[in-house]
Design a protein around this motif. Structure first.
Motif, mmCIF file in Angstrom:
data_model
loop_
_atom_site.group_PDB
_atom_site.id
_atom_site.type_symbol
_atom_site.label_atom_id
_atom_site.label_comp_id
_atom_site.label_asym_id
_atom_site.label_seq_id
_atom_site.Cartn_x
_atom_site.Cartn_y
_atom_site.Cartn_z
ATOM 1 N N HIS A 93 9.489 -44.081 3.419
ATOM 2 C CA HIS A 93 10.233 -42.874 3.588
ATOM 3 C C HIS A 93 11.152 -42.507 4.354
ATOM 4 C CE1 HIS A 93 6.691 -41.537 0.607
ATOM 5 N NE2 HIS A 93 7.770 -41.911 0.051
ATOM 6 N N PHE A 94 10.862 -42.924 5.629
ATOM 7 C CA PHE A 94 11.806 -42.725 6.587
ATOM 8 C C PHE A 94 11.631 -43.919 7.704
ATOM 9 C CE2 PHE A 94 12.735 -40.398 10.802
ATOM 10 C CZ PHE A 94 13.974 -40.157 10.255
ATOM 11 N N ASP A 95 13.067 -44.760 7.924
ATOM 12 C CA ASP A 95 13.013 -46.045 8.541
ATOM 13 C C ASP A 95 13.152 -45.862 10.155
ATOM 14 O OD1 ASP A 95 15.616 -45.166 8.105
ATOM 15 O OD2 ASP A 95 16.377 -46.823 7.720
ATOM 16 N N LYS A 96 13.165 -44.712 10.436
ATOM 17 C CA LYS A 96 13.564 -44.510 11.920
ATOM 18 C C LYS A 96 12.568 -44.310 12.638
ATOM 19 C CE LYS A 96 18.499 -43.482 11.082
ATOM 20 N NZ LYS A 96 19.000 -42.714 10.307
ATOM 21 N N ARG A 108 4.064 -36.054 4.676
ATOM 22 C CA ARG A 108 4.826 -34.664 4.413
ATOM 23 C C ARG A 108 5.497 -34.421 5.587
ATOM 24 N NH1 ARG A 108 -0.407 -33.355 2.068
ATOM 25 N NH2 ARG A 108 -1.298 -32.372 3.797
ATOM 26 N N GLN A 109 4.962 -34.311 6.785
ATOM 27 C CA GLN A 109 5.755 -34.193 7.803
ATOM 28 C C GLN A 109 6.945 -34.673 8.143
ATOM 29 O OE1 GLN A 109 3.141 -33.884 11.593
ATOM 30 N NE2 GLN A 109 1.918 -32.374 10.447
ATOM 31 N N VAL A 110 7.001 -35.957 8.070
ATOM 32 C CA VAL A 110 7.888 -36.981 8.262
ATOM 33 C C VAL A 110 8.972 -36.660 6.881
ATOM 34 C CG1 VAL A 110 8.863 -39.536 7.697
ATOM 35 C CG2 VAL A 110 6.968 -38.810 9.481
ATOM 36 N N ILE A 111 8.738 -36.457 5.787
ATOM 37 C CA ILE A 111 9.598 -36.243 4.777
ATOM 38 C C ILE A 111 10.387 -34.691 5.110
ATOM 39 C CG2 ILE A 111 9.916 -35.479 2.209
ATOM 40 C CD1 ILE A 111 7.900 -37.617 1.777
ATOM 41 N N LYS A 112 9.641 -33.589 5.574
ATOM 42 C CA LYS A 112 10.273 -32.629 6.146
ATOM 43 C C LYS A 112 11.250 -32.842 7.214
ATOM 44 C CE LYS A 112 8.769 -27.849 7.501
ATOM 45 N NZ LYS A 112 7.734 -26.952 7.851
ATOM 46 N N HIS A 113 10.677 -33.602 8.316
ATOM 47 C CA HIS A 113 11.624 -33.947 9.272
ATOM 48 C C HIS A 113 13.016 -34.511 9.008
ATOM 49 C CE1 HIS A 113 12.965 -35.103 13.423
ATOM 50 N NE2 HIS A 113 12.985 -36.232 13.003
ATOM 51 N N LYS A 114 12.985 -35.335 7.990
ATOM 52 C CA LYS A 114 13.993 -36.087 7.313
ATOM 53 C C LYS A 114 14.914 -35.014 6.788
ATOM 54 C CE LYS A 114 15.314 -40.039 4.077
ATOM 55 N NZ LYS A 114 14.716 -40.709 3.251
ATOM 56 N N GLU A 115 14.389 -34.185 5.972
ATOM 57 C CA GLU A 115 14.963 -33.394 5.188
ATOM 58 C C GLU A 115 15.873 -32.320 6.137
ATOM 59 O OE1 GLU A 115 12.429 -31.349 2.570
ATOM 60 O OE2 GLU A 115 12.627 -33.052 1.004
ATOM 61 N N LYS A 116 15.487 -32.134 7.312
ATOM 62 C CA LYS A 116 15.952 -31.071 8.162
ATOM 63 C C LYS A 116 17.135 -32.003 9.039
ATOM 64 C CE LYS A 116 12.210 -28.326 9.856
ATOM 65 N NZ LYS A 116 11.246 -27.978 11.093
ATOM 66 N N THR A 117 16.903 -33.141 9.404
ATOM 67 C CA THR A 117 17.809 -33.971 10.102
ATOM 68 C C THR A 117 19.368 -34.238 9.095
ATOM 69 O OG1 THR A 117 16.990 -35.951 9.532
ATOM 70 C CG2 THR A 117 16.490 -35.041 11.595
ATOM 71 N N ASN A 118 18.857 -34.481 7.868
ATOM 72 C CA ASN A 118 19.762 -34.507 6.790
ATOM 73 C C ASN A 118 20.754 -33.325 6.634
ATOM 74 O OD1 ASN A 118 19.644 -37.423 6.630
ATOM 75 N ND2 ASN A 118 18.451 -37.141 4.926
ATOM 76 N N GLN A 148 6.337 -41.399 16.772
ATOM 77 C CA GLN A 148 7.310 -41.059 17.665
ATOM 78 C C GLN A 148 8.807 -41.283 16.868
ATOM 79 O OE1 GLN A 148 7.623 -42.682 21.549
ATOM 80 N NE2 GLN A 148 9.591 -42.108 21.925
ATOM 81 N N LEU A 149 9.782 -40.372 16.472
ATOM 82 C CA LEU A 149 10.864 -40.581 15.675
ATOM 83 C C LEU A 149 11.985 -40.480 16.821
ATOM 84 C CD1 LEU A 149 9.835 -38.378 12.998
ATOM 85 C CD2 LEU A 149 9.579 -40.571 12.824
ATOM 86 N N ASN A 150 13.211 -40.667 16.307
ATOM 87 C CA ASN A 150 14.314 -40.585 17.256
ATOM 88 C C ASN A 150 14.250 -38.782 17.588
ATOM 89 O OD1 ASN A 150 14.960 -43.081 16.828
ATOM 90 N ND2 ASN A 150 16.515 -42.553 15.110
ATOM 91 N N GLY A 151 14.137 -38.804 18.823
ATOM 92 C CA GLY A 151 14.060 -37.533 19.352
ATOM 93 C C GLY A 151 13.121 -36.523 19.177
ATOM 94 N N SER A 152 11.885 -36.933 18.454
ATOM 95 C CA SER A 152 10.778 -36.046 18.391
ATOM 96 C C SER A 152 9.431 -36.741 18.030
ATOM 97 C CB SER A 152 10.986 -35.209 17.161
ATOM 98 O OG SER A 152 10.882 -35.915 15.779
ATOM 99 N N LYS A 153 8.477 -35.994 18.399
ATOM 100 C CA LYS A 153 7.128 -36.762 17.911
ATOM 101 C C LYS A 153 6.469 -35.710 17.044
ATOM 102 C CE LYS A 153 6.084 -38.823 22.249
ATOM 103 N NZ LYS A 153 5.344 -38.742 23.487
ATOM 104 N N ILE A 154 5.583 -36.393 16.128
ATOM 105 C CA ILE A 154 4.830 -35.555 15.073
ATOM 106 C C ILE A 154 3.432 -36.076 15.294
ATOM 107 C CG2 ILE A 154 4.256 -35.429 12.403
ATOM 108 C CD1 ILE A 154 7.321 -36.101 12.072
ATOM 109 N N PHE A 155 2.628 -35.050 15.187
ATOM 110 C CA PHE A 155 1.046 -35.437 15.382
ATOM 111 C C PHE A 155 0.359 -34.641 14.378
ATOM 112 C CE2 PHE A 155 -3.167 -33.543 16.812
ATOM 113 C CZ PHE A 155 -3.648 -34.854 17.335
#
Length: 96
Positions: free
Chosen positions: A30-33, A83-93, A55-62
């Motif tokens: 779902h998110f390759d970064k 769910r959190q990674v998809i939400k983060h991806k939508e925010k960055t896009n 750990q993603l580009n610029g943020s951490k999810i727990f």
């Protein structure tokens, strides 16, 4: 994606390691970064607990989850993180 798996009061078997690797592959699709994933599996009396930090580009999810079965805890943990990674991806896009 580098996956670091450790256990607290539990031995990490090859079956648990393989199961965790296949489940976390779902997040990679779902998110390759995704840079790094740190997973801690622990046992406290009758509760099996799984917690992870991504750990993603610029943020951490727990996220963490507690169940009576370790495999169910890993399943729920991956669903929460997904769910959190998809939400983060939508925010960055959306901001670009």
């Amino acid at each position: 994606m580098q996956l670091d798996l450790s256990g607290h009061h539990v031995e990490i078997t090859d079956a648990i390691r393989e199961y965790t690797n296949t489940k976390f592959g779902k997040i990679k699709r779902h998110f390759d970064k995704v840079i790094d994933v740190h997973v801690v599996l622990s046992v406290e009396k009758l509760e099996q607990k799984a917690e992870a930090t991504i750990q993603l580009n610029g943020s951490k999810i727990f996220a963490e989850d507690t169940q009576e079965n370790m495999y169910a805890a890993i399943d729920n943990l991956v669903d929460k993180l997904d769910r959190q990674v998809i939400k983060h991806k939508e925010k960055t896009n959306a901001h670009r």
